[in-house]
Design an enzyme around this catalytic site. Sequence first.
Site, PDB file in Angstrom:
ATOM      1  N   ASP A  94      -1.761   0.651   4.603  1.00 50.62           N
ATOM      2  CA  ASP A  94      -3.034   1.122   5.141  1.00 50.62           C
ATOM      3  C   ASP A  94      -4.137   0.106   4.888  1.00 50.62           C
ATOM      4  O   ASP A  94      -4.894  -0.256   5.771  1.00 50.62           O
ATOM      5  CB  ASP A  94      -3.395   2.491   4.539  1.00 50.62           C
ATOM      6  CG  ASP A  94      -3.264   2.540   3.010  1.00 50.62           C
ATOM      7  OD1 ASP A  94      -2.908   1.527   2.391  1.00 50.62           O
ATOM      8  OD2 ASP A  94      -3.528   3.622   2.443  1.00 50.62           O
ATOM      9  N   ASP A  97      -6.470  -4.173  -0.842  1.00 47.33           N
ATOM     10  CA  ASP A  97      -7.734  -4.204  -1.580  1.00 47.33           C
ATOM     11  C   ASP A  97      -7.678  -5.371  -2.570  1.00 47.33           C
ATOM     12  O   ASP A  97      -7.935  -6.508  -2.196  1.00 47.33           O
ATOM     13  CB  ASP A  97      -7.896  -2.832  -2.249  1.00 47.33           C
ATOM     14  CG  ASP A  97      -9.196  -2.650  -2.970  1.00 47.33           C
ATOM     15  OD1 ASP A  97     -10.153  -3.383  -2.675  1.00 47.33           O
ATOM     16  OD2 ASP A  97      -9.286  -1.760  -3.839  1.00 47.33           O
ATOM     17  N   THR A 101      -1.005  -4.433  -5.572  1.00 47.96           N
ATOM     18  CA  THR A 101       0.135  -3.616  -5.151  1.00 47.96           C
ATOM     19  C   THR A 101       1.085  -4.421  -4.274  1.00 47.96           C
ATOM     20  O   THR A 101       2.303  -4.417  -4.474  1.00 47.96           O
ATOM     21  CB  THR A 101      -0.350  -2.374  -4.368  1.00 47.96           C
ATOM     22  OG1 THR A 101      -1.377  -1.729  -5.116  1.00 47.96           O
ATOM     23  CG2 THR A 101       0.775  -1.411  -4.103  1.00 47.96           C
ATOM     24  N   LEU A 102       0.523  -5.124  -3.301  1.00 44.72           N
ATOM     25  CA  LEU A 102       1.357  -5.883  -2.367  1.00 44.72           C
ATOM     26  C   LEU A 102       2.077  -7.035  -3.070  1.00 44.72           C
ATOM     27  O   LEU A 102       3.234  -7.334  -2.758  1.00 44.72           O
ATOM     28  CB  LEU A 102       0.492  -6.413  -1.209  1.00 44.72           C
ATOM     29  CG  LEU A 102       1.260  -7.098  -0.096  1.00 44.72           C
ATOM     30  CD1 LEU A 102       2.299  -6.174   0.529  1.00 44.72           C
ATOM     31  CD2 LEU A 102       0.300  -7.609   0.979  1.00 44.72           C
TER      32      LEU A 102
END
Length: 190
Positions: A94, A97, A101-102
Amino acid sequence: MPEPFLEVVVEADLQRRVGELAAAIDEEYADKEPIFLGVLQGSVPFLADLVRQLRAPVEIDFLALTRFGEEGRVSIALDTAIDLTDRHVVVVEDIIDTGLTLTALHRFLEMRDVASVATVTLLDKAPRRIVDVPLEYRGFEVGDEFLLGYGLDWEGRYRNLRSLWAALDLTILKEDPDALVPLTYGRLGV
Ligand code: IMP
Ligand code: MG
Protein backbone atom coordinates in the site's frame (compact mmCIF):
# COMPACT_ATOMS: atom_id res chain seq x y z
CA MET A 1 -10.15 26.05 12.02
CA PRO A 2 -8.82 24.19 8.92
CA GLU A 3 -10.54 20.97 7.83
CA PRO A 4 -9.01 18.04 9.77
CA PHE A 5 -9.63 15.60 6.89
CA LEU A 6 -9.10 16.07 3.18
CA GLU A 7 -9.96 13.74 0.30
CA VAL A 8 -6.64 13.73 -1.55
CA VAL A 9 -7.13 11.19 -4.37
CA VAL A 10 -10.63 10.42 -5.63
CA GLU A 11 -11.69 6.97 -6.83
CA ALA A 12 -11.48 7.75 -10.56
CA ASP A 13 -7.90 9.03 -10.25
CA LEU A 14 -6.86 5.99 -8.20
CA GLN A 15 -8.32 3.63 -10.79
CA ARG A 16 -6.70 5.50 -13.69
CA ARG A 17 -3.28 5.31 -12.05
CA VAL A 18 -3.73 1.64 -11.16
CA GLY A 19 -4.45 1.02 -14.86
CA GLU A 20 -1.23 2.75 -15.85
CA LEU A 21 0.76 0.65 -13.38
CA ALA A 22 -0.88 -2.52 -14.71
CA ALA A 23 0.09 -1.59 -18.27
CA ALA A 24 3.72 -1.01 -17.28
CA ILE A 25 3.87 -4.31 -15.37
CA ASP A 26 2.24 -6.19 -18.25
CA GLU A 27 5.00 -5.07 -20.57
CA GLU A 28 7.73 -6.37 -18.28
CA TYR A 29 6.07 -9.62 -17.19
CA ALA A 30 4.36 -10.84 -20.37
CA ASP A 31 6.05 -14.28 -20.39
CA LYS A 32 7.10 -14.64 -16.76
CA GLU A 33 4.02 -16.04 -14.98
CA PRO A 34 4.65 -13.84 -11.93
CA ILE A 35 3.30 -14.23 -8.43
CA PHE A 36 1.70 -11.08 -7.04
CA LEU A 37 2.58 -11.10 -3.37
CA GLY A 38 0.34 -8.84 -1.29
CA VAL A 39 1.55 -7.63 2.08
CA LEU A 40 -1.44 -7.93 4.41
CA GLN A 41 -3.64 -6.16 5.20
CA GLY A 42 -3.16 -2.81 3.51
CA SER A 43 -2.42 -4.04 0.00
CA VAL A 44 -5.69 -5.92 -0.49
CA PRO A 45 -7.87 -3.28 -2.27
CA PHE A 46 -4.95 -2.13 -4.44
CA LEU A 47 -3.91 -5.68 -5.34
CA ALA A 48 -7.47 -6.66 -6.22
CA ASP A 49 -7.84 -3.71 -8.60
CA LEU A 50 -4.33 -4.04 -10.04
CA VAL A 51 -4.48 -7.72 -11.00
CA ARG A 52 -7.87 -7.25 -12.68
CA GLN A 53 -6.37 -4.61 -14.98
CA LEU A 54 -3.55 -6.93 -16.11
CA ARG A 55 -3.71 -8.66 -19.51
CA ALA A 56 -1.67 -11.70 -18.55
CA PRO A 57 -2.47 -14.52 -16.12
CA VAL A 58 -0.83 -14.30 -12.71
CA GLU A 59 -0.89 -16.09 -9.39
CA ILE A 60 -1.77 -14.32 -6.15
CA ASP A 61 -0.48 -14.96 -2.67
CA PHE A 62 -0.16 -13.03 0.59
CA LEU A 63 2.00 -12.74 3.64
CA ALA A 64 1.76 -10.75 6.84
CA LEU A 65 4.67 -9.12 8.61
CA THR A 66 5.00 -7.88 12.18
CA ARG A 67 7.24 -4.99 13.04
CA PHE A 68 8.56 -4.61 16.57
CA GLY A 69 9.13 -1.06 17.78
CA GLU A 70 10.77 1.80 15.95
CA GLU A 71 14.07 0.06 15.28
CA GLY A 72 12.27 -2.02 12.71
CA ARG A 73 12.85 -5.66 13.60
CA VAL A 74 10.48 -7.56 11.30
CA SER A 75 9.21 -11.13 11.40
CA ILE A 76 6.80 -13.16 9.27
CA ALA A 77 3.42 -13.44 11.01
CA LEU A 78 1.76 -15.36 8.18
CA ASP A 79 3.73 -17.05 5.42
CA THR A 80 2.86 -17.67 1.76
CA ALA A 81 0.97 -20.76 0.61
CA ILE A 82 2.84 -21.01 -2.70
CA ASP A 83 6.50 -22.09 -2.92
CA LEU A 84 8.36 -19.03 -4.24
CA THR A 85 11.53 -20.86 -5.38
CA ASP A 86 12.58 -19.74 -8.89
CA ARG A 87 9.46 -17.60 -9.27
CA HIS A 88 9.23 -13.99 -10.42
CA VAL A 89 7.71 -12.16 -7.46
CA VAL A 90 5.93 -8.82 -7.64
CA VAL A 91 5.56 -7.48 -4.10
CA VAL A 92 2.42 -5.38 -3.72
CA GLU A 93 2.42 -2.73 -0.97
CA ASP A 94 0.00 0.00 0.00
CA ILE A 95 2.65 2.49 1.06
CA ILE A 96 6.40 2.61 1.56
CA ASP A 97 7.21 4.85 4.49
CA THR A 98 10.54 4.34 6.28
CA GLY A 99 11.36 1.42 3.97
CA LEU A 100 12.19 -0.86 6.93
CA THR A 101 9.39 -3.34 6.25
CA LEU A 102 10.22 -3.71 2.57
CA THR A 103 13.94 -4.07 3.27
CA ALA A 104 13.22 -6.96 5.64
CA LEU A 105 10.87 -8.54 3.10
CA HIS A 106 13.60 -8.39 0.45
CA ARG A 107 15.89 -10.32 2.80
CA PHE A 108 13.23 -12.99 3.38
CA LEU A 109 12.68 -13.36 -0.36
CA GLU A 110 16.40 -13.68 -1.08
CA MET A 111 16.51 -16.65 1.30
CA ARG A 112 13.69 -18.27 -0.70
CA ASP A 113 15.78 -18.31 -3.92
CA VAL A 114 13.24 -16.42 -5.99
CA ALA A 115 14.02 -15.76 -9.65
CA SER A 116 13.42 -12.01 -9.29
CA VAL A 117 11.75 -9.45 -7.05
CA ALA A 118 10.14 -6.17 -8.00
CA THR A 119 7.91 -3.97 -5.87
CA VAL A 120 4.79 -2.07 -6.83
CA THR A 121 3.51 0.35 -4.23
CA LEU A 122 0.46 2.53 -4.54
CA LEU A 123 2.07 5.28 -2.45
CA ASP A 124 5.64 6.35 -1.89
CA LYS A 125 6.14 8.49 1.21
CA ALA A 126 9.62 9.39 0.01
CA PRO A 127 10.41 12.20 2.53
CA ARG A 128 10.21 9.72 5.42
CA ARG A 129 12.56 7.09 4.04
CA ILE A 130 15.18 5.80 6.50
CA VAL A 131 16.64 3.00 4.37
CA ASP A 132 17.01 3.18 0.63
CA VAL A 133 15.06 0.39 -1.03
CA PRO A 134 14.43 -0.28 -4.74
CA LEU A 135 10.91 0.61 -5.96
CA GLU A 136 10.15 -0.47 -9.50
CA TYR A 137 6.58 0.84 -9.74
CA ARG A 138 4.90 3.57 -7.71
CA GLY A 139 1.43 5.06 -8.03
CA PHE A 140 1.83 8.41 -6.31
CA GLU A 141 4.59 10.15 -4.41
CA VAL A 142 3.13 11.67 -1.25
CA GLY A 143 4.29 13.93 1.60
CA ASP A 144 4.37 13.00 5.25
CA GLU A 145 0.65 13.45 6.04
CA PHE A 146 -1.09 10.42 7.53
CA LEU A 147 -3.28 8.82 4.87
CA LEU A 148 -6.39 6.68 5.16
CA GLY A 149 -8.59 4.62 2.87
CA TYR A 150 -8.02 2.28 -0.09
CA GLY A 151 -6.21 -0.16 2.21
CA LEU A 152 -4.71 2.28 4.69
CA ASP A 153 -6.04 2.21 8.23
CA TRP A 154 -6.24 3.92 11.57
CA GLU A 155 -6.65 1.23 14.23
CA GLY A 156 -8.07 -1.13 11.61
CA ARG A 157 -10.65 1.36 10.32
CA TYR A 158 -11.13 2.92 6.88
CA ARG A 159 -9.42 0.28 4.72
CA ASN A 160 -12.54 -0.17 2.58
CA LEU A 161 -12.93 3.48 1.59
CA ARG A 162 -12.75 3.82 -2.19
CA SER A 163 -10.76 7.04 -2.15
CA LEU A 164 -7.73 8.28 -0.28
CA TRP A 165 -7.96 10.74 2.61
CA ALA A 166 -5.37 12.73 4.56
CA ALA A 167 -5.69 13.27 8.31
CA LEU A 168 -4.21 16.70 8.88
CA ASP A 169 -4.65 16.66 12.66
CA LEU A 170 -3.89 13.30 14.23
CA THR A 171 -4.99 14.41 17.70
CA ILE A 172 -8.58 14.18 16.42
CA LEU A 173 -8.18 10.49 15.48
CA LYS A 174 -6.35 9.78 18.71
CA GLU A 175 -9.31 11.16 20.65
CA ASP A 176 -11.94 9.55 18.42
CA PRO A 177 -10.81 6.81 15.96
CA ASP A 178 -14.25 7.05 14.28
CA ALA A 179 -13.96 10.77 13.54
CA LEU A 180 -13.78 10.25 9.75
CA VAL A 181 -16.73 7.84 9.63
CA PRO A 182 -19.53 10.46 9.28
CA LEU A 183 -17.69 12.17 6.40
CA THR A 184 -17.27 9.00 4.39
CA TYR A 185 -19.32 5.88 5.07
CA GLY A 186 -22.90 5.91 3.97
CA ARG A 187 -22.21 8.52 1.30
CA LEU A 188 -22.84 6.78 -2.01
CA GLY A 189 -19.72 6.55 -4.14
CA VAL A 190 -17.16 6.96 -1.35
P1 IMP B 1 7.61 1.20 6.61
O1 IMP B 1 7.92 1.55 5.18
O2 IMP B 1 8.37 0.02 7.11
O3 IMP B 1 7.81 2.39 7.52
O4 IMP B 1 6.11 0.80 6.81
C1 IMP B 1 5.13 0.93 5.90
C2 IMP B 1 3.84 0.57 6.61
O5 IMP B 1 3.50 1.59 7.58
C3 IMP B 1 2.69 0.55 5.64
O6 IMP B 1 2.53 -0.72 5.07
C4 IMP B 1 1.53 0.96 6.52
O7 IMP B 1 1.00 -0.18 7.20
C5 IMP B 1 2.12 1.89 7.55
N1 IMP B 1 1.92 3.30 7.16
C6 IMP B 1 2.87 4.18 6.80
N2 IMP B 1 2.35 5.38 6.51
C7 IMP B 1 1.01 5.26 6.68
C8 IMP B 1 -0.10 6.16 6.49
O8 IMP B 1 0.02 7.35 6.11
N3 IMP B 1 -1.34 5.67 6.75
C9 IMP B 1 -1.55 4.37 7.16
N4 IMP B 1 -0.53 3.49 7.33
C10 IMP B 1 0.73 3.93 7.09
MG1 MG C 1 1.05 -2.20 5.55
